[in-house]
Design an enzyme around this catalytic site. Sequence first.
Site, PDB file in Angstrom:
ATOM      1  CG  ASN A 182      -0.269  -0.058   2.521  1.00 57.73           C
ATOM      2  OD1 ASN A 182       0.958  -0.088   2.598  1.00 57.73           O
ATOM      3  ND2 ASN A 182      -1.047  -0.083   3.594  1.00 57.73           N
ATOM      4  CG  HIS A 238       3.926   3.170   8.462  1.00 57.50           C
ATOM      5  ND1 HIS A 238       3.125   2.242   9.087  1.00 57.50           N
ATOM      6  CD2 HIS A 238       4.468   3.939   9.448  1.00 57.50           C
ATOM      7  CE1 HIS A 238       3.187   2.434  10.402  1.00 57.50           C
ATOM      8  NE2 HIS A 238       3.992   3.451  10.648  1.00 57.50           N
TER       9      HIS A 238
END
Length: 246
Positions: A144, A147
Amino acid sequence: MDEAGAEVQKRHLSTDLEAKMQMLMPEPQIFVERTLALIKPDVVDKEEEIEDIILRSGFLIVQKRKLQFSPEQCSNFYAEQYGKMFFPNLTAYMSSGPLVAMVLARRNAVSYWKELLGPSNSIKARRTHPHSLRAIYGTDELRNALHGSLNIFSAEREIRFMFPEVILEPIPAGQRARDYLNLYVNPTLLAGLTALCKEKPADPMVRTVYQHRVVGFVIRFLCVRIRGLCRKTPPLLQSCAPLATC
């Protein structure tokens, strides 16, 4: 006018300038919040592009380093996720290449960075938050792209993990911060702008352009020096036109 009268008039002018500057300068606002951001291995090549978005979003990059995790370091960093089914894949992914760690600072840094990131699952982010960073740069729930710390307590722990040499001393707040700004920052800005107003090039157009440009330089310089304390830039660039003709 004799010399004594000229001196009195000069003092009155200086006093008037100080009064104007006091009205233009807002009450100092202090922020102390920091969060950790990671650019993950699969998007490190987008580092400059992502940093540009971060800076344009009002963050200050306080610390930055590029490093590569070992699987053991990944396990320690993500200790809260230990035992979950995705944990082995997570540690393998995060140790697969270099990453970039940054300490970001601004007002409400943790929540604002999470808002920019969007949902942790990039597939979902593309449906619900198509302009979020994970929607743009991420691939799926695991890869993804970025962070962000969950809360201020996680941010403190993660910053210490990534930057063990950094001392997270509390930034002066409240009256201490106001005293610092009033003692060191405001007098410097006031003295600089007062001196500028006394510079009078012969050509009025040159004088106006010169003073506006130097005022902008002084403000930018001071904002860089005190960005760790000031929540927002004093809006003097919009308010200094009356001073340019003094």
